[in-house]
Motif scaffolding. Structure first.
Motif, mmCIF file in Angstrom:
data_model
loop_
_atom_site.group_PDB
_atom_site.id
_atom_site.type_symbol
_atom_site.label_atom_id
_atom_site.label_comp_id
_atom_site.label_asym_id
_atom_site.label_seq_id
_atom_site.Cartn_x
_atom_site.Cartn_y
_atom_site.Cartn_z
ATOM 1 N N HIS A 162 -0.546 -9.684 -6.959
ATOM 2 C CA HIS A 162 -0.462 -8.526 -6.062
ATOM 3 C C HIS A 162 0.877 -8.756 -4.942
ATOM 4 C CE1 HIS A 162 -4.304 -6.775 -6.816
ATOM 5 N NE2 HIS A 162 -4.879 -8.221 -7.021
ATOM 6 N N ALA A 163 1.124 -9.795 -4.654
ATOM 7 C CA ALA A 163 2.332 -9.695 -3.927
ATOM 8 C C ALA A 163 3.785 -10.048 -4.535
ATOM 9 C CB ALA A 163 2.229 -10.712 -2.701
ATOM 10 N N THR A 164 3.612 -10.720 -5.648
ATOM 11 C CA THR A 164 4.929 -11.231 -6.375
ATOM 12 C C THR A 164 5.272 -10.142 -7.447
ATOM 13 O OG1 THR A 164 3.422 -12.409 -7.967
ATOM 14 C CG2 THR A 164 4.499 -13.591 -6.135
ATOM 15 N N GLY A 165 4.114 -9.393 -8.039
ATOM 16 C CA GLY A 165 4.514 -8.375 -9.024
ATOM 17 C C GLY A 165 4.108 -9.337 -10.617
ATOM 18 N N GLY A 166 4.313 -9.109 -11.574
ATOM 19 C CA GLY A 166 4.374 -9.503 -12.478
ATOM 20 C C GLY A 166 2.915 -9.300 -13.661
ATOM 21 N N ARG A 167 2.826 -9.895 -14.819
ATOM 22 C CA ARG A 167 1.810 -9.501 -15.788
ATOM 23 C C ARG A 167 0.607 -10.830 -15.685
ATOM 24 N NH1 ARG A 167 1.096 -5.934 -20.091
ATOM 25 N NH2 ARG A 167 2.867 -4.889 -19.169
ATOM 26 N N LEU A 168 -0.463 -10.390 -15.416
ATOM 27 C CA LEU A 168 -1.725 -11.108 -15.382
ATOM 28 C C LEU A 168 -2.637 -10.921 -16.464
ATOM 29 C CD1 LEU A 168 -2.818 -13.480 -13.347
ATOM 30 C CD2 LEU A 168 -4.543 -11.839 -12.969
ATOM 31 N N GLY A 214 1.157 4.244 5.792
ATOM 32 C CA GLY A 214 1.229 4.551 4.153
ATOM 33 C C GLY A 214 1.955 3.086 3.752
ATOM 34 N N SER A 215 2.872 2.578 4.300
ATOM 35 C CA SER A 215 3.795 1.786 3.567
ATOM 36 C C SER A 215 4.337 0.433 4.256
ATOM 37 C CB SER A 215 5.014 2.479 3.056
ATOM 38 O OG SER A 215 5.701 3.274 3.976
ATOM 39 N N LEU A 216 3.629 0.171 5.373
ATOM 40 C CA LEU A 216 4.288 -0.827 6.157
ATOM 41 C C LEU A 216 3.448 -2.289 5.610
ATOM 42 C CD1 LEU A 216 6.644 -0.796 7.625
ATOM 43 C CD2 LEU A 216 5.482 -0.848 9.792
ATOM 44 N N ASP A 217 3.735 -2.843 4.394
ATOM 45 C CA ASP A 217 2.846 -3.931 4.073
ATOM 46 C C ASP A 217 3.182 -5.096 4.744
ATOM 47 O OD1 ASP A 217 5.296 -4.418 2.806
ATOM 48 O OD2 ASP A 217 4.439 -4.355 0.762
ATOM 49 N N ALA A 218 2.649 -6.440 4.382
ATOM 50 C CA ALA A 218 2.924 -7.578 5.267
ATOM 51 C C ALA A 218 4.393 -8.003 5.052
ATOM 52 C CB ALA A 218 2.105 -8.754 4.505
ATOM 53 N N LYS A 219 5.117 -7.749 3.807
ATOM 54 C CA LYS A 219 6.367 -8.148 3.565
ATOM 55 C C LYS A 219 7.511 -7.326 4.422
ATOM 56 C CE LYS A 219 5.394 -8.676 -1.045
ATOM 57 N NZ LYS A 219 5.827 -8.165 -2.283
ATOM 58 N N MET A 269 0.480 -13.869 6.198
ATOM 59 C CA MET A 269 0.055 -12.701 6.769
ATOM 60 C C MET A 269 -0.984 -12.074 5.712
ATOM 61 S SD MET A 269 3.133 -11.012 8.957
ATOM 62 C CE MET A 269 2.372 -9.567 9.123
ATOM 63 N N ASP A 270 -0.399 -11.823 4.462
ATOM 64 C CA ASP A 270 -1.193 -11.275 3.340
ATOM 65 C C ASP A 270 -2.357 -12.114 3.181
ATOM 66 O OD1 ASP A 270 -0.693 -8.972 1.920
ATOM 67 O OD2 ASP A 270 1.123 -9.978 0.833
ATOM 68 N N SER A 271 -2.239 -13.377 3.013
ATOM 69 C CA SER A 271 -3.776 -14.220 2.675
ATOM 70 C C SER A 271 -4.425 -14.182 4.187
ATOM 71 C CB SER A 271 -3.160 -15.472 2.484
ATOM 72 O OG SER A 271 -1.734 -15.801 2.458
ATOM 73 N N ARG A 272 -3.838 -13.749 5.313
ATOM 74 C CA ARG A 272 -5.011 -13.656 6.213
ATOM 75 C C ARG A 272 -5.311 -12.502 6.910
ATOM 76 N NH1 ARG A 272 -1.426 -16.841 10.315
ATOM 77 N NH2 ARG A 272 -3.331 -16.802 11.967
ATOM 78 N N GLY A 273 -5.441 -11.510 5.880
ATOM 79 C CA GLY A 273 -6.178 -10.456 6.001
ATOM 80 C C GLY A 273 -5.281 -9.144 6.701
ATOM 81 N N TYR A 274 -3.993 -9.264 6.808
ATOM 82 C CA TYR A 274 -3.213 -8.268 7.511
ATOM 83 C C TYR A 274 -3.255 -7.093 6.583
ATOM 84 C CZ TYR A 274 0.567 -5.323 8.484
ATOM 85 O OH TYR A 274 1.382 -4.375 8.603
#
Lengths: 389, 545, 278
Positions: free
Chosen positions: B55-61, C73-78, A225-230
């Protein structure tokens, strides 16, 4: 009457047959339910029930949710039975034609005011039966909406502000059938491993792999979902400010209104006015917040002439009942004291018959999309999926 | 198109960087294959391309990743969705909706594409990927290959300029994989899309790769080059490349067609050589462990098996082959006692497995399902082993003992779901083998395996057979069959259409022949090792004479 | 990575909390109006009859506002993916017991999820799970907003329970399951009571009867009609928590750790060559 969408068919739409907008069905059913609430006259109630069942019978699809009506009908019968039984056991004892008598039990003092048993009169049973019937007919009307409107398409009509929650529900609807398959697989695997599939040990052994699989799945889904612009939104702040304002004002008005209505501290119309204004303000807030999204809709369900007709036919029933009420026409509320046949008021009957209109005007046809589950092919699907494993 | 400038990445809490100092440029319109073993950081590299990392996993880039000039530092994945699409392993896990058309438009709706444009793009995508007949179908009713094509279509509708695929075929059977790869090659050749793909089935993608990116793992530097260059000494290589190394071909042929052109001298050299003896000792000395006589099975009205007669001997590895729906899984389920035959009889050690109590059943048959995870529910490896012993009334430590034999050094405190595919299969196998069943059934065990994990599984199976276990493997993996199976049984449409020594059954089939056999046909050579040994033998002979 | 595991999946912003509070007050009034309504207002029969229908219209609107605000605010994809999948699991637990009443073992999963993933997540999960399961079973009706609100409170409450580990945690959750499912049952009963009990029995709602009189009648109604469902439901959920709580909490914690809600992202601006020396 010709289906009104025949001439406005957009170019390129190969499958022209469409089904009615789900919201139209809900509005129609709500009209019937609202009318049913207004009356205890068994003739009117049964007439409403007949109209509901007839329309569902002529317009329902083969989808799994179309069986809802039967479930709701059973539920309605249960409600009637409970209502009558409660009346028999705990009802007020008024004078009337005694059918039979139960031994009367007097309860201790802390239960003062409650009596059990006693003579049961025909009047009280009829009255209770009608009240139960009213509730059952209301249920039936909602059952009709559940049967006629596809939940998948209903979900697509959610206001934009509920987009995220709507996606979560879409995901749930998508995943639920798969979950059933997974449970079957885990059960089979456990049996192969010689492990129990019943009892608490079985439950634990089944629940954990199923849940773990589901949770892992959600992580994969999230990255898709993240990579599809959600979650893309415009960062426009003016609309947001107005939305906040409308929501805030609405919330305050609603709180004030609720307090007024319950406490009777002000004239009754003050509370109602505050509530109405609050609801309006909240609705503005919902609309404005929704406007900030940049999303578009692919082939949205269209609202056309047929939808209007169906909604109007539902509204006609309530209107007829309201007019009858306002004119003081006899027969909306019936009393069985003294015992007798209920009167039949013509205006409400006429209104109810107008609700038959959907069986003439609504387009029939297979759903084009968004209604993926078709039960006839399901067994086959399962068989082939088992086989391909 | 995609540019890495001095990129290093460390996951939060990890000590070592997963990516170290990566400089990379993938030009427009190129097909780039990412090669590496499981756990080498391939997925991290691919996910860094669209910003999921970090961005989704977190970490240092450190450093900068740019897609068409847009940096992932400033843009989270959702803002890159119109430039770069990512497709994962398991298509069904990526679906948000449950109908083909809804799924195709999901990305576009998020991006706010105008309705008219959406409509056009959906039609284009349906045609491009050959999905037009499926448009109204529910996603669940599709085959794996169709699902993966929809998943690809679902990112393509956003009209991205690059497509990143992380092992798109590893959860699919070969026919489905073929279907997906064919669609991809069409996208590369006809549409000119930039494609980055990580793939275990190198033999399928190498022929049309422009560039190979080797991720060696352990933080070592990436290697980038043309397929011919990188494959010369890549630790991960398809059989064809290994054959070329043995034969010393240069430049490296990457397709069977190229290899056959240069293989004539090798064929001549091998013509006098003898094949390895490939099979268990003669059947006379071996007892029959399981047999099916005139077995039929029907699901509802569909006949899945018809009058099958087969027997399985101790110490024999039998491969069951055939397309999806040919009855392989049904046959395994009948042998495992999960189903009763509609006709005929199934015997394992003289008993009908379907009539046995589960306690006795596990002692005579063990089945490892396609998803071995289904057998596991402990919280750690140690817990799994202990539960297995306790629930099955075995002496404490039995399962762990079997596991150590199969794969030494498995971390005891790891969660089963955090294991690699190979480790997970070993754990499930040890749970099954703890009962020491004479008949072991495996359903498609090598799905998602890289070459080293496959080699390890082959060793395990050979060891089991040597100890006298009868092993039946339902598989599409012809290289696995070529390397370990003694016998191959070919099923089609519920019938046994071929049964015999693996070499005889698979070598001359255009569908099931392994790469080596295709190159060296008409001589029935199966594996690179076999060729290598044969060459050593002939060289010895030449040397002596 | 202990710090990461304590992060919540859905953060409640100030605005969301205020709205949630306001909606909950209205919600309480919506459930409890027969008891709360002032005798004078209650006695006005025509007026009192409007009350439930005003709330039927009001609650969905308020729920939409609150859910929209939390999501904003905070409902992200995950969080959404996890929400959807867990809602499906809850729905699957509800399917074997369809209808308005039933055993509803879904509370068990809802409580565990609220506990692990926080009260904001618990609230949204309660609402979405009920909504999804009603769509699946075709049980959408005027009661749905009330069920959603009730379940949302239940999930929210599970996220507010005090810190504890091991057996103490399980005991707290099980006790909460009993109390919360009984309360949920009573609340929904309270909503249904004015319609369901008619007007002619000794525990029917008595318009204008005052708080004590009506409370007395309601308790009898609840005892006689629904406790037969509510107590088994409370016990089922508590037993499930005792039996499955540990592995289920473990699985949820592991998932929340792996999901890395609210990830810490750092960018080094150092030149690439120097970072390689680290």
């Amino acid at each position: 009457m010709a289906t009104p969408d025949a001439h406005v068919k957009p170019p390129g739409l190969a499958h022209a047959r469409r089904t009615l907008h789900p919201a139209a069905w809900w509005a129609w059913a709500a009209g019937l339910a609202a009318a049913a609430i207004e009356t205890t006259n068994p003739v009117l109630l049964l007439l409403i029930a007949a109209v509901v069942v007839y329309v569902v019978a002529t317009r329902r699809s083969t989808a799994p949710w179309s069986r809802s009506l039967v479930v709701f009908m059973r539920l309605g019968l249960v409600v009637i039975v409970i209502r009558v039984v409660v009346q028999v056991l705990f009802g007020y004892r008024l004078a009337g034609h005694v059918l039979f008598a139960l031994p009367q039990v007097s309860l201790p003092s802390w239960a003062a005011g409650v009596s059990i048993g006693g003579p049961i009169t025909a009047e009280s049973l009829l009255q209770a039966g009608c009240e139960g019937l009213r509730l059952a007919v209301v249920l039936l009307a909602f059952g009709a909406a559940n049967s006629l409107a596809s939940p998948y398409r209903l979900l697509r009509c959610l206001p934009a502000v509920l987009y995220e929650a709507g996606v979560a529900v879409t995901v749930a609807l998508t995943y639920a059938p798969e979950l059933v398959t997974t449970i079957g697989q885990v059960r089979a695997a456990r049996r192969l491993r010689g492990r129990p599939t019943r009892g608490l040990a079985g439950l634990r052994g089944m629940a954990v792999p199923v849940l773990e699989g589901a949770l892992d799945r959600s992580l994969e889904l999230a990255s898709s979902m993240d990579s599809r612009g959600y979650g893309r939104r415009s960062s426009e702040t003016t609309t947001r400010r107005w939305a906040t304002l409308a929501t805030g004002v609405g919330a305050v008005l609603v709180l004030v209104g609720v307090y007024d209505v319950l406490s009777a501290s002000a004239p009754w119309w003050v509370g109602i006015a505050a509530l109405v204004a609050g609801v309006g303000s909240l609705a503005c807030g919902v609309t404005l917040s929704g406007r900030r999204t940049t999303r578009t809709r692919y082939r949205p369900d269209r609202w056309q002439g047929a939808e209007w007709l169906v909604v109007v036919s539902g509204a006609a029933v309530v209107t007829a009942f309201s007019i009858a009420g306002a004119l003081g026409i006899d027969g909306l509320q019936v009393s069985f004291y003294p015992l007798g046949l209920p009167p039949v008021p013509y205006l409400p009957c006429l209104g109810i018959l107008l609700a038959l209109a959907p069986s003439l005007v609504s387009p029939t046809g297979m759903s084009r999309r968004g209604d993926p589950a078709v039960p006839a092919t399901r067994r086959r699907d399962v068989a082939t999926s088992v086989e391909s494993r | 198109m995609i540019r890495f400038d001095g990129v290093s990445f460390t996951y939060t809490g990890a000590e070592m960087p997963t990516l170290r100092d990566v400089d990379l440029e993938i030009p427009e319109g190129e097909l780039c294959v990412v090669v590496g073993t499981t756990g080498s950081g391939k997925s991290t590299l691919l996910r860094a391309m669209n910003g999921l990392v970090p961005h989704a996993t977190g970490g240092r880039l450190a450093g900068d990743v740019r897609v068409a000039g847009r940096s992932t530092r400033a843009h989270p994945p959702r803002d890159l969705a119109d430039l770069i699409g990512l497709v994962g392993q398991d298509p069904s896990a990526s679906f948000v909706t449950d109908a083909v058309e809804d799924e195709l438009v999901y990305t576009m709706e998020n991006l706010g594409v105008a309705p008219a444009a959406m409509r056009r793009r959906v039609e284009d995508t349906l045609d491009l990927l050959g999905l037009h007949e499926l448009r109204g179908r529910s996603l669940r009713s599709l085959s794996g290959g169709q699902q993966q094509r929809v998943a690809i279509g679902a990112v393509l509708t956003a009209a991205p300029r690059a497509l990143v695929l992380d092992e798109p075929t590893s959860a699919l059977d070969p026919a489905a994989a073929e279907e997906v790869l064919a669609s991809l090659s069409r996208l590369v050749h006809d549409v000119g899309l930039t494609v980055v793909i990580a793939e275990h089935r190198l033999e399928r993608v190498l022929p049309f790769a422009d560039r190979v990116l080797l991720v060696p793992g352990d933080g070592a530097h990436l290697r980038v080059g043309s397929p011919e260059e990188v494959m010369v000494d890549s630790p991960v290589a398809p059989p064809l490349v290994e054959l070329a190394r043995v034969a010393g071909w240069h430049p490296m042929p990457l397709s069977v067609r190229d290899a056959r052109r240069v293989a004539v001298p090798l064929r001549v050299r091998l013509s006098s050589a003898t094949h390895d003896a490939h099979g268990p000792p003669s059947s006379a000395t071996r007892s029959t462990v399981a047999s099916l006589s005139r077995v039929s099975f029907a699901y509802d009205e569909v006949l899945a098996l018809r009058d099958v007669d087969l027997s399985f001997l101790a110490g024999e590895i039998v491969a069951l082959m055939g397309r999806n729906g040919s009855g392989k899984s049904t046959l395994l389920e009948l042998l495992a006692g999960a189903r009763r035959p509609s006709g005929g009889s199934v015997q394992v050690r003289g008993e009908e497995p379907a009539t046995l109590s589960s306690k006795r059943l596990v002692k005579s048959v063990g089945l490892v399902p396609q998803d071995p995870q289904l057998l596991l529910y402990g919280e750690t490896v140690a817990d799994e082993c202990a539960t297995s012993d306790r629930e099955s009334g075995l002496a404490a430590g039995t399962t762990r003992g079997v596991l150590d034999e199969l794969m030494a050094g498995m971390p005891a405190d790891r969660h089963p779901r955090d294991l690699s595919e190979g480790q997970r299969l070993a754990l499930a196998l040890s749970v099954v083998l703890a009962h020491d069943p004479p008949l072991l059934l495996l359903d498609e065990p090598t799905r998602g395996f890289d070459y080293p994990s496959k080699a390890r599984l082959e060793g395990i199976l050979a060891g089991l057979a040597a100890r006298g276990t009868s092993v039946v493997v339902a598989t599409h993996d012809v290289e696995l069959v070529a390397r370990v199976a003694h016998r191959a049984v070919l099923l089609a449409d519920g019938d046994v259409v071929g049964d015999g020594a693996a070499r005889d059954v698979i070598c001359h089939s255009p569908v099931f022949a392994p790469q080596v056999a295709k190159v060296l046909a008409p001589d029935p050579w199966l594996t690179v090792d076999e060729v290598r040994r044969a060459l050593t033998r002939t060289d010895d002979l030449v040397g002596r004479s | 990575m202990r710090a990461a595991s304590r992060r919540v999946a859905v953060r409640l912003t100030m605005r969301a909390s205020v709205l949630l509070g306001a909606a909950s007050i209205v919600g309480l009034a919506a459930f409890g109006w027969p008891l709360l309504i002032h005798a004078r207002a209650g006695a006005n029969v025509a007026h009192a009859a409007d009350a439930p229908w005003i709330f039927v219209a009001l609650i969905p609107l308020l729920l939409a506002i609150v859910l929209g605000e939390i999501a904003e605010g905070s409902l992200d994809a995950k969080a959404v993916a996890l929400l959807g999948i867990l809602a499906a699991c809850c729905a699957a637990l509800r399917v074997p017991s369809p209808g308005v009443a039933g055993l509803e073992p879904m509370f068990f999963l809802l409580i565990c999820s609220g506990r692990v993933l926080g009260r904001g997540f618990g609230f949204v999960l309660g609402a979405t799970a009920l909504f999804a399961s009603s769509l699946i079973t075709g049980g959408v009706g005027p009661w749905l907003p009330f069920q959603m609100l009730g379940a949302a409170w239940l999930g929210f409450g599970a996220g507010c329970l005090p810190r504890a580990i091991g057996r103490r945690e399980i005991a707290i959750l099980a006790a909460y399951a009993v109390v919360a499912s009984l309360l949920y049952g009573a609340l929904l009963n309270l909503w249904f009571w004015p319609f369901g009990a008619g007007t002619t029995t000794s525990f029917s709602y008595l318009p204008g009867g005052g708080l004590l009189e009506n409370l007395h009648r309601f308790v009898f109604f609840d005892l006689t009609t629904s406790l037969g469902f509510d107590i088994p439901r409370a016990v089922t959920n508590a037993v499930l928590i005792v039996a499955l709580g540990r592995p289920v909490l473990g699985a949820l914690r592991r998932a929340s750790r792996r999901a890395v809600f609210d990830p810490v992202v750092a960018f080094d601006d150092a030149a690439p060559t120097s970072s390689a020396d680290l």
